[in-house]
Structure formats: structure tokens, C-alpha cells
Design a protein around this motif. Sequence first.
Motif, PDB file in Angstrom:
ATOM      1  N   CYS A 138       6.123 -11.529  11.348  1.00  0.00           N
ATOM      2  CA  CYS A 138       5.708 -12.649   9.901  1.00  0.00           C
ATOM      3  C   CYS A 138       4.631 -12.588  10.133  1.00  0.00           C
ATOM      4  O   CYS A 138       4.005 -12.808   9.387  1.00  0.00           O
ATOM      5  CB  CYS A 138       7.295 -13.232  10.140  1.00  0.00           C
TER       6      CYS A 138
ATOM      7  N   LEU B  43       3.200 -14.971   1.559  1.00  0.00           N
ATOM      8  CA  LEU B  43       4.507 -14.467   0.292  1.00  0.00           C
ATOM      9  C   LEU B  43       5.617 -13.532   1.342  1.00  0.00           C
ATOM     10  O   LEU B  43       6.234 -13.437   1.356  1.00  0.00           O
ATOM     11  CB  LEU B  43       4.087 -14.636  -1.090  1.00  0.00           C
ATOM     12  N   ILE B  44       4.581 -12.543   1.664  1.00  0.00           N
ATOM     13  CA  ILE B  44       5.045 -11.254   2.139  1.00  0.00           C
ATOM     14  C   ILE B  44       6.070 -12.109   3.161  1.00  0.00           C
ATOM     15  O   ILE B  44       7.064 -11.491   3.528  1.00  0.00           O
ATOM     16  CB  ILE B  44       4.231 -10.289   2.637  1.00  0.00           C
TER      17      ILE B  44
ATOM     18  N   SER C 199       9.300 -13.782   2.632  1.00  0.00           N
ATOM     19  CA  SER C 199      10.065 -12.338   2.325  1.00  0.00           C
ATOM     20  C   SER C 199      10.815 -12.121   3.150  1.00  0.00           C
ATOM     21  O   SER C 199      12.016 -12.186   2.931  1.00  0.00           O
ATOM     22  CB  SER C 199       9.128 -11.652   1.288  1.00  0.00           C
TER      23      SER C 199
ATOM     24  N   HIS D  12      11.021 -13.263   6.243  1.00  0.00           N
ATOM     25  CA  HIS D  12      11.588 -13.624   7.567  1.00  0.00           C
ATOM     26  C   HIS D  12      13.923 -14.389   6.253  1.00  0.00           C
ATOM     27  O   HIS D  12      14.380 -14.699   6.995  1.00  0.00           O
ATOM     28  CB  HIS D  12      11.076 -15.370   7.652  1.00  0.00           C
ATOM     29  N   PHE D  13      12.984 -14.659   4.649  1.00  0.00           N
ATOM     30  CA  PHE D  13      14.412 -14.215   3.901  1.00  0.00           C
ATOM     31  C   PHE D  13      15.196 -13.635   3.493  1.00  0.00           C
ATOM     32  O   PHE D  13      16.609 -13.971   4.143  1.00  0.00           O
ATOM     33  CB  PHE D  13      13.640 -15.485   2.807  1.00  0.00           C
ATOM     34  N   MET D  14      14.579 -12.228   4.081  1.00  0.00           N
ATOM     35  CA  MET D  14      15.621 -11.998   3.445  1.00  0.00           C
ATOM     36  C   MET D  14      16.283 -11.201   4.961  1.00  0.00           C
ATOM     37  O   MET D  14      17.767 -11.423   5.200  1.00  0.00           O
ATOM     38  CB  MET D  14      15.266 -10.299   3.550  1.00  0.00           C
TER      39      MET D  14
ATOM     40  N   SER E  85      10.385  -2.727   7.745  1.00  0.00           N
ATOM     41  CA  SER E  85       9.330  -3.673   8.200  1.00  0.00           C
ATOM     42  C   SER E  85       8.505  -3.272   9.540  1.00  0.00           C
ATOM     43  O   SER E  85       7.322  -3.072   9.557  1.00  0.00           O
ATOM     44  CB  SER E  85       9.576  -5.028   8.442  1.00  0.00           C
TER      45      SER E  85
END
Length: 399
Positions: A222, A251-252, A255, A257-259, A285
Motif C-alpha cells: 500500500c 486513494l489507491i 482502497s 487497505h480498505f478492501m 494487487s
Amino acid sequence: MTSRSMVAMPGGNRPWIPGPNPRPVATHMPWRLPKRHSRGFIIMVSVLVVLGVAGFLIVLPLLTESQGARAAAWSGLLALIPVTIVTAIIWWIDSWEPEPRWLMAAMFLWGGGVAVAISAWLNTAWTESFYLATGNAAKASVWGSIVSAPLVEEAAKGLGVVFVFIAFKKYVNGPLDGICYGAMSGLGFAFTENILYFTRYYDVLSDVAVARFSSPLLHPLCTAVIGMFLGFAVYMSSRWWALPLLIPGFLIAASIHFMHNGWATIAAYGDGSMAFNYLAVQIPSYIAAAILIAWFRHDESLIIRDRLLEYQRAGWFAPHEVEMLGSLAGRKQARAWAASRGPLAKDAMSRFQHEATHLALNRQRAALRTISIPQAQRDEAETLATIGQARAIFMAGAR
């Protein structure tokens, strides 16, 4: 007879005054190469190291409050396992133009100390604010894990990469460098976070270790995305491009990390499987990252070879030297040959390869107009002088 005439001469037994040497004698030891890093570099790296250590000391009570110092120490040793593996991967990525090891270590300390301290404070504050607003502890926990953590942690880890980009511009030559610095910051964060999880769930340590080690590249990946986008700014007409490029990078990273955290939370509540997380988030990823890294490494190797060919045509390098410098295998073989001639020759060969790479990348930056021509020419003159001195050391006595 001879003895008496010598004594009779002015100056005792000195028969004459030597004539002046037409060539000036070097005032430095020819086997001692110029220092690779300036005093300013050492000071700034020291600042980063002190900040990282201070941050780690701040979070140390969190690591020891559950099971004590002994358990934290054992957990730290266990957490070193993925650190060793991932560091080897980062070293391989960085093999064409190795970044200063002290600076890479400072980024690890930033991630493991400063970033963790910032994240622990802000995540706790956001989670408590959400709980006070809703009165629902479960929802507050989910909010902290899925929403707050990706935003706060990526910002804290990425801040270290921004610091390197600003304070160590000479050592950021493209997206590959940004990837390495970001990955080291993320790796430091993962190291401290693993210790925290191991001590918190020490009774089921083996299960927690398997779960944590199943995603060893999450944090490095990330933050590497943030570093990659910052590195793109090197190719722009102005480094101020780093500001807008930070937006998609952050943002990527957040994102991804969020998922990951989202599916981990769903799996923890028994409503889903982590298998989907690996298939839909992590593995794609990692594949995308591997493709980009392979592309960047190939591109960097072409830049180095093409720019050094220009210096070869101008007489600064022999053809066999450019051939050696354009191949990682050739570089390794040359270092082995130099090592057989002694430690001074080995160090000189390593320095020769490092400075030649810097020379090529400096010319590339000048061609892209990201640094001024006078600045590039001053750097070129210093680098060529060091290259010549290094060559003289490892070639001394060669036939």
C-alpha cells in the motif's frame, strides 16, 4: 675522496637541489575515495532515526501492557521472520541503483515508530468519537477498522516517503525508488503491528501468526503505491507535480487497505471468507505490482546502458565497462574479481558501479529538464572524478 667532496658541498651530504616537479603531487591518499554522503545527509538521516526510535518508545507501552516485556520480546523475534523475507524482496527490487541503506533503515523506523504512534492516537480518537456519537461499540470498532485505519495509517506511513522526497531529492530518481522507500515504511509498520497483535492474543499466538503472516505484503504494498506516484514526479517538469500525484497514490493505497480490512472484518464476524479477499484483492494487487516493478526495472536498465554509451563514445568508459555495468550478472562478476584483489579493490569496484549508475541517471534527469544543466554538469564533474579514482584503485597492478 668522494666522502670529503660530498661533505664539502653546501648542505652537508645533499649533492644538489632537486628541480621542480612539473606535475603537482596529489594531496590526498589515492586509495581513499571521497565520502559518498554529505554532512547534511547524515544529519537528516539521524533526524529520521531519532524520530523513528522516539515513536517506537511511545508505542512500547502498548506492546507490553498485555503480556509484559518478555512476551513482547519473543513476539518481536517472531515478527522478524516476514521482515527478513520482505526486506530481501525490496533489496532485489532495488538492485540496479541501491538506495542508501541507512536511509532505508530510517524509513523502516519511521513506519514502525512514528507512523504507528500517529495511527494509534488518531484511530483511537476517531473510534471513540464514533462511539460517543452512536453509542454502539460494535459499529465503532468496525468504523475504526474499515474506514479510519486505511485512511490514517496510509497517511502516516506515506508522510515518511514525502519527507524523503523533499529532503533527499538526490536519492529519488523515479518510481522504483519511491516503491522501495514506501515499502520499507510499510514493512516497519507491519513489524510493530504484528508485535501488537501477537502480545494481545498471546494465548493463541500460533493462529494469530498464521493469519498475520498470510498477508506479509499488505502494508509494504500500500505505501509503495504512494511512493510510486511520488516517484513519477521526478519525470515531470517540476517536482510540484508531486502534490497532485499524491492524490491518486493515496486513494489507491487506502482502497487496497480498505478492501483487505473490510473482508477481514466480515470474515471475523463469520459472514464471509478470507479466500475471497486473497482472490479479489491481494493476489491481483501483487500481480499488478510485479508487472509494474518488472517494467520499471527493465526501463531503468535501458536508461543506464543508453546514457553510459554516450560517455563511452566520449572516452570516459571502455566498451567492456559499459557491458559490465549494463548487466546485474556482469556487476556481480566484477565485484567478485575485485574482491580477489583485496578489500580496497572490492570497495572501489562497488563505488565505481554506484557512481556510474548515478552518472547515467543524473544525465537522464538533465535530459528531462527536471534539474538545471549547470547543476547536472557540476554533479557530472564530481562523479567522473570519483569514477576515475575508483578505477585506478581496483585496476592497480592489473595486467
